[in-house]
Motif scaffolding. Structure first.
Motif, short mmCIF file in Angstrom:
data_model
loop_
_atom_site.label_atom_id
_atom_site.label_comp_id
_atom_site.label_asym_id
_atom_site.label_seq_id
_atom_site.Cartn_x
_atom_site.Cartn_y
_atom_site.Cartn_z
N ASP A 73 78.08 49.34 59.87
CA ASP A 73 77.56 48.06 59.39
C ASP A 73 78.72 47.19 58.94
OD1 ASP A 73 75.66 46.19 58.86
OD2 ASP A 73 74.84 47.16 57.08
N PHE A 74 78.84 46.03 59.58
CA PHE A 74 79.92 45.09 59.28
C PHE A 74 79.49 44.13 58.16
CE2 PHE A 74 81.30 46.63 63.33
CZ PHE A 74 82.68 46.44 63.36
N VAL A 75 80.41 43.31 57.74
CA VAL A 75 80.12 42.24 56.78
C VAL A 75 80.74 40.97 57.37
CG1 VAL A 75 82.13 42.92 55.36
CG2 VAL A 75 80.34 41.44 54.39
N ALA A 76 79.99 40.34 58.27
CA ALA A 76 80.56 39.29 59.12
C ALA A 76 80.15 37.87 58.75
CB ALA A 76 80.17 39.56 60.58
N PHE A 77 79.38 37.69 57.67
CA PHE A 77 78.95 36.35 57.26
C PHE A 77 79.68 35.94 55.99
CE2 PHE A 77 75.54 37.62 60.04
CZ PHE A 77 75.07 36.44 60.61
N THR A 107 77.07 54.10 57.88
CA THR A 107 75.89 54.40 57.09
C THR A 107 75.13 55.55 57.72
OG1 THR A 107 74.02 53.42 55.90
CG2 THR A 107 74.35 52.73 58.19
N ASN A 108 73.97 55.88 57.18
CA ASN A 108 73.29 57.14 57.45
C ASN A 108 72.35 57.05 58.65
OD1 ASN A 108 72.00 59.59 57.30
ND2 ASN A 108 71.30 59.35 55.18
N PRO A 109 72.67 57.69 59.78
CA PRO A 109 71.77 57.64 60.94
C PRO A 109 70.51 58.46 60.77
CG PRO A 109 73.60 59.10 61.40
CD PRO A 109 73.89 58.48 60.07
N TYR A 110 70.44 59.26 59.69
CA TYR A 110 69.25 60.10 59.46
C TYR A 110 68.22 59.40 58.57
CZ TYR A 110 72.87 63.35 60.91
OH TYR A 110 73.89 63.96 61.59
N ALA A 111 68.52 58.18 58.13
CA ALA A 111 67.63 57.47 57.21
C ALA A 111 66.99 56.25 57.88
CB ALA A 111 68.39 57.05 55.96
N LEU A 112 66.90 56.26 59.21
CA LEU A 112 66.35 55.11 59.92
C LEU A 112 64.82 55.12 59.84
CD1 LEU A 112 68.60 55.03 63.10
CD2 LEU A 112 68.93 53.88 60.91
N LEU A 113 64.26 53.93 59.69
CA LEU A 113 62.82 53.74 59.60
C LEU A 113 62.35 52.77 60.68
CD1 LEU A 113 62.43 53.36 55.73
CD2 LEU A 113 61.97 55.39 57.10
N GLY A 114 61.06 52.85 61.00
CA GLY A 114 60.48 51.99 62.01
C GLY A 114 60.11 50.61 61.48
N ALA A 115 59.67 49.76 62.38
CA ALA A 115 59.45 48.35 62.08
C ALA A 115 58.40 48.09 61.02
CB ALA A 115 59.08 47.61 63.37
N GLN A 169 75.16 50.68 43.99
CA GLN A 169 76.30 50.15 44.74
C GLN A 169 77.38 49.61 43.80
OE1 GLN A 169 75.30 46.84 47.28
NE2 GLN A 169 77.35 46.69 48.15
N ARG A 170 76.96 48.90 42.75
CA ARG A 170 77.94 48.35 41.80
C ARG A 170 78.80 49.45 41.19
NH1 ARG A 170 73.97 44.26 38.39
NH2 ARG A 170 73.82 42.60 39.97
N ARG A 171 78.18 50.54 40.77
CA ARG A 171 78.94 51.64 40.19
C ARG A 171 79.91 52.23 41.21
NH1 ARG A 171 78.91 56.68 40.85
NH2 ARG A 171 76.92 56.71 41.95
N GLU A 172 79.42 52.46 42.42
CA GLU A 172 80.26 53.07 43.45
C GLU A 172 81.47 52.21 43.79
OE1 GLU A 172 76.76 55.53 45.83
OE2 GLU A 172 77.29 53.50 46.46
N MET A 173 81.27 50.91 43.89
CA MET A 173 82.36 50.04 44.31
C MET A 173 83.46 49.96 43.26
SD MET A 173 81.25 49.43 47.26
CE MET A 173 82.33 48.20 47.97
N LYS A 174 83.13 50.24 41.98
CA LYS A 174 84.16 50.25 40.94
C LYS A 174 85.11 51.44 41.09
CE LYS A 174 81.52 47.68 37.51
NZ LYS A 174 80.84 47.70 36.19
N VAL A 175 84.69 52.46 41.85
CA VAL A 175 85.55 53.61 42.10
C VAL A 175 86.41 53.39 43.35
CG1 VAL A 175 85.54 56.15 42.28
CG2 VAL A 175 83.69 55.00 41.09
N GLN A 176 86.28 52.21 43.96
CA GLN A 176 87.05 51.84 45.14
C GLN A 176 86.74 52.72 46.34
OE1 GLN A 176 89.01 49.00 44.86
NE2 GLN A 176 88.10 48.95 42.82
N LEU A 177 85.47 53.14 46.44
CA LEU A 177 85.04 53.92 47.59
C LEU A 177 83.56 53.66 47.79
CD1 LEU A 177 86.16 56.04 49.61
CD2 LEU A 177 85.26 57.80 48.10
N GLY A 178 83.14 53.71 49.05
CA GLY A 178 81.72 53.46 49.30
C GLY A 178 81.55 52.14 50.04
N PRO A 179 80.32 51.64 50.11
CA PRO A 179 79.12 52.14 49.43
C PRO A 179 78.62 53.46 50.02
CG PRO A 179 78.51 50.38 50.92
CD PRO A 179 80.01 50.46 50.94
N ALA A 180 77.93 54.24 49.17
CA ALA A 180 77.38 55.52 49.59
C ALA A 180 75.89 55.57 49.27
CB ALA A 180 78.16 56.65 48.90
#
Length: 316
Positions: A73-77, A107-115, A169-180
């Motif tokens: 997953d990119f961040v292109a905007f 990101t996690n390919p095992y957590a995909l959901l349908g429409a 996400q906020r907590r994870e990003m403060k550790v300079q790793l992630g998001p997880a």
């Protein structure tokens, strides 16, 4: 052509979406099989399926269009980055490093959901959010592609909703790793995989796809943007993903969240007082040429709190 994966009477099928419903492909054929076979062969198989009978769409549950080997997953905007930096990281403006090269995470390919699947709130999350994106699906194995060959390597496109637990996400990003765990609980893909040839006329002179994108919560429109407002076209994203390594047929590459309300976190960063998602909320996303996905948020699993780390013993 629009390829779909669906469940009917407890059995999973692949098919082609037509005006009268879903036309099944031969038994034991998956959409990933078609992607790996290449676009010409897939179109031929799809045309044959369309000549057969259809299953009414109302009689099936749409699954993610394919089971991808990986999901990037990119961040292109740029507009999204500006708002989310203020909301998630507490900063201001767009980091200068963003302009230097596309950035993505796996990101996690095992957590995909349908429409139309329900989406549980992640354990421990109180700031649940959506992200309106489009994803490209790679059509062949390749490495170190230049942008021209990268564009030819795209099999098709689908809508992607990268559900996000912003407080985690906020907590994870403060550790300079992630998001997880802030990101890996659920990702909606669908409603189908639209082949690249269907969207060829929507490319502008710079290679961007000019597609309208909208998202609403409980029937109220929250965000609206153009896919062509990306900082890089998909060809550049694919080329970067393959830089010095491999991409494989079926890999999913998300655009990142669009601007102008593509997620709540962007709006929070701009001072908008909008509540986070809660059980019962219905999030609907529509992208020109790709269709509509509509998911209902439901209560998630309650788990014990996460254990804190044991501080290391200090001798002095």
């Amino acid at each position: 052509m629009r390829f779909a994966t669906y469940e009917k009477d407890g059995t999973v099928h692949a098919g082609v979406a037509g005006e009268d419903g879903l036309h099944p492909l031969p038994d034991n054929t998956t959409v990933l099989d078609l992607v790996r076979a290449g676009l010409p062969a897939a179109l031929e198989a799809g045309a044959a399926a369309l000549r057969g009978p259809a299953v009414p769409s109302a009689a099936v549950r749409l699954l993610p269009p394919l089971e991808p080997p990986t999901v990037r997953d990119f961040v292109a905007f740029e507009e999204h980055v500006e708002g989310v930096v203020a909301s998630v990281s507490g900063g201001a403006g767009v980091p200068p490093e963003w302009y230097e090269a596309p950035t993505f995470y796996f990101t996690n390919p095992y957590a995909l959901l349908g429409a139309h699947d329900d989406v549980p709130v992640p354990p421990g999350c109180e700031l649940f959010d959506f992200e309106l994106e489009v994803a490209a699906v790679i059509g062949r194995d390749a490495a170190s592609l230049d942008p021209a060959r990268a564009r030819d390597a795209i099999f098709g496109y689908t809508i992607l909703n990268d559900w996000s637990a912003r407080d985690l996400q906020r907590r994870e990003m403060k550790v300079q790793l992630g998001p997880a765990k802030g990101k890996d609980s659920a990702t909606t893909l669908g409603p189908w995989l639209v082949t690249a040839d269907e969207l060829a006329a929507h490319h502008d002179e710079n290679g961007f796809l000019a597609l309208e994108m909208t998202v609403s919560v409980n029937g109220v429109r929250v965000g609206h943007d153009l896919l062509s407002n990306m900082g890089w076209p998909f060809a550049e994203l694919v080329a970067y993903a393959s830089r010095g390594t491999w991409v494989r047929a079926g890999d999913v590459l998300g655009s990142g969240t669009c601007g102008n309300g593509g997620c709540l976190a962007e709006l929070w960063g701009r001072g908008r007082e909008i509540p986070p998602l809660a059980p019962g909320d219905v999030v609907e996303m529509a992208v020109e040429g790709l269709g509509t996905i509509r998911n209902t948020v439901v209560a998630g699993t309650t788990l014990p709190p996460v254990a804190r780390a044991r501080p290391r013993h200090r001798t002095r």
